[in-house]
Design an enzyme around this catalytic site. Sequence first.
Site, PDB file in Angstrom:
ATOM      1  N   ALA A 169       0.831  -1.197   0.000  1.00 49.25           N
ATOM      2  CA  ALA A 169       0.000   0.000   0.000  1.00 49.25           C
ATOM      3  C   ALA A 169       0.866   1.248   0.000  1.00 49.25           C
ATOM      4  O   ALA A 169       2.073   1.200   0.221  1.00 49.25           O
ATOM      5  CB  ALA A 169      -0.931  -0.007   1.211  1.00 49.25           C
ATOM      6  N   GLU A 206       7.543  -3.580  13.958  1.00 52.41           N
ATOM      7  CA  GLU A 206       8.154  -2.357  14.480  1.00 52.41           C
ATOM      8  C   GLU A 206       8.386  -2.581  15.972  1.00 52.41           C
ATOM      9  O   GLU A 206       7.587  -3.258  16.618  1.00 52.41           O
ATOM     10  CB  GLU A 206       7.257  -1.126  14.326  1.00 52.41           C
ATOM     11  CG  GLU A 206       7.025  -0.619  12.927  1.00 52.41           C
ATOM     12  CD  GLU A 206       6.047   0.552  12.887  1.00 52.41           C
ATOM     13  OE1 GLU A 206       5.695   0.968  11.774  1.00 52.41           O
ATOM     14  OE2 GLU A 206       5.629   1.032  13.966  1.00 52.41           O
ATOM     15  N   GLU A 231      -1.620  -1.793  10.107  1.00 51.51           N
ATOM     16  CA  GLU A 231      -2.527  -1.201  11.093  1.00 51.51           C
ATOM     17  C   GLU A 231      -3.829  -0.705  10.460  1.00 51.51           C
ATOM     18  O   GLU A 231      -4.318   0.368  10.780  1.00 51.51           O
ATOM     19  CB  GLU A 231      -1.832  -0.058  11.835  1.00 51.51           C
ATOM     20  CG  GLU A 231      -0.620  -0.499  12.622  1.00 51.51           C
ATOM     21  CD  GLU A 231      -0.079   0.577  13.550  1.00 51.51           C
ATOM     22  OE1 GLU A 231      -0.644   1.681  13.590  1.00 51.51           O
ATOM     23  OE2 GLU A 231       0.913   0.293  14.252  1.00 51.51           O
TER      24      GLU A 231
END
Length: 559
Positions: free
Chosen positions: A119, A262, A161
Amino acid sequence: MLFKSLSKLATAAAFFAGVATADDVPAIEVVGNKFFYSNNGSQFYIRGVAYQADTANETSGSTVNDPLANYESCSRDIPYLKKLNTNVIRVYAINTTLDHSECMKALNDADIYVIADLAAPATSINRDDPTWTVDLFNSYKTVVDTFANYTNVLGFFAGNEVTNNYTNTDASAFVKAAIRDVRQYISDKNYRKIPVGYSSNDDEDTRVKMTDYFACGDDDVKADFYGINMYEWCGKSDFKTSGYADRTAEFKNLSIPVFFSEYGCNEVTPRLFTEVEALYGSNMTDVWSGGIVYMYFEETNKYGLVSIDGNDVKTLDDFNNYSSEINKISPTSANTKSYSATTSDVACPATGKYWSAATELPPTPNGGLCSCMNAANSCVVSDDVDSDDYETLFNWICNEVDCSGISANGTAGKYGAYSFCTPKEQLSFVMNLYYEKSGGSKSDCSFSGSATLQTATTQASCSSALKEIGSMGTNSASGSVDLGSGTESSTASSNASGSSSKSNSGSSGSSSSSSSSSASSSSSSKKNAATNVKANLAQVVFTSIISLSIAAGVGFALV
């Protein structure tokens, strides 16, 4: 003759681009819940760094958020990444109009792999209005095509997310459909088997259910790997106090690799990175496959390992502390020859207060089916209607007719056969529904001058699919629908098969996706059809700009 010669050269170039050389690093493969080197079967742990600045490079005054397209910068940074014992970098957005070959070769020569997000800010699944469309799928496919022939591409993230709390878990159905379709596309194109996964936040209400959701189901629908953006260990903590012990217990039964996509809480500065010893230690390595430190570049969020001034690199305290920790790890290593993969299946989560994504996934986007539908309409939207006016038209028409054929509902698991089409095609479809419902006179196809009549045509390759789907667009077309002319063969279905920005302690603003809930009733589907168009419009505009930039031979800035 010239065309034939050029075609042969292009074919040869494509062939050699896809052939691994002796100098290429071995591909990384997934076996059970671990990563392994494909050449010798030894286990691969991710020692990663998030590598993308808000202004990664500049070309002709345009900010291009793609660090893999600037050889001067990446060649400057690779020695510093190697000082950090880095074997993976994560890149959040790709500009597919630029050349990446020099950086990718330099990374390959340094034994550094890439996990790339499919994306980008303007092409992602929107958590507030989730859709999985032809345009979005095409954008993701372009990223795959750009990087598939580099063996140092470890994998792709199909979302970052997207679902970020229990109010928008329905969006996960669309991300899971993206994983399914991108993986199938990789197979259809005869690329090597490149893993496709998802990167999640660490929300206490949804983290276990979301992990189970992406790990459940048949192999053709579940994620190949799962990342979690983890910021629980802050300062001088420990395995239990930090929450790492609880997270490890929660994910111990996963049958796919899980890692920190992360990590690196900065509530205490400078960061000490004492969590590194735990992450690569015996308490965690049976479950976790390493992690990606956030992040290389120092920005206003103060997560950087280095600061950049022009072409000068200054290492920060975080760099030195992380380097000290990551360079002394020595995790235990499995080997495919002796490793017994986990075979237990994870059950898909039941829906309830904190989880509302259905196991039924959206259908695979098929541009050919949309073209078939559009050609079969007698009443269509006029070409001169501004796309900004579409929403008003949708709102009015969908109060008059059932718009379920263009709606998508990740909670109910109900998806219209044309839910993946462009807003213009969808608007023409519902205009035609109204036109036919109202009697089919010329005045019924006016919409205050916004529509026009055309001669409806149905190609032979379209007739069977359109008949099965039905005039309302709510049924399924069985079997493979080959609609030719630049489209992929796929199963057109209203119910696709399948099992389904942080503050200082959070992640990057280059996070790729955001998305929301669709309603299940007929009246709600009318409302949903109108609201879903907003996300689609942005994708249409973005795709059109990219197409124009490619045709003009200029680079396009992803901002």
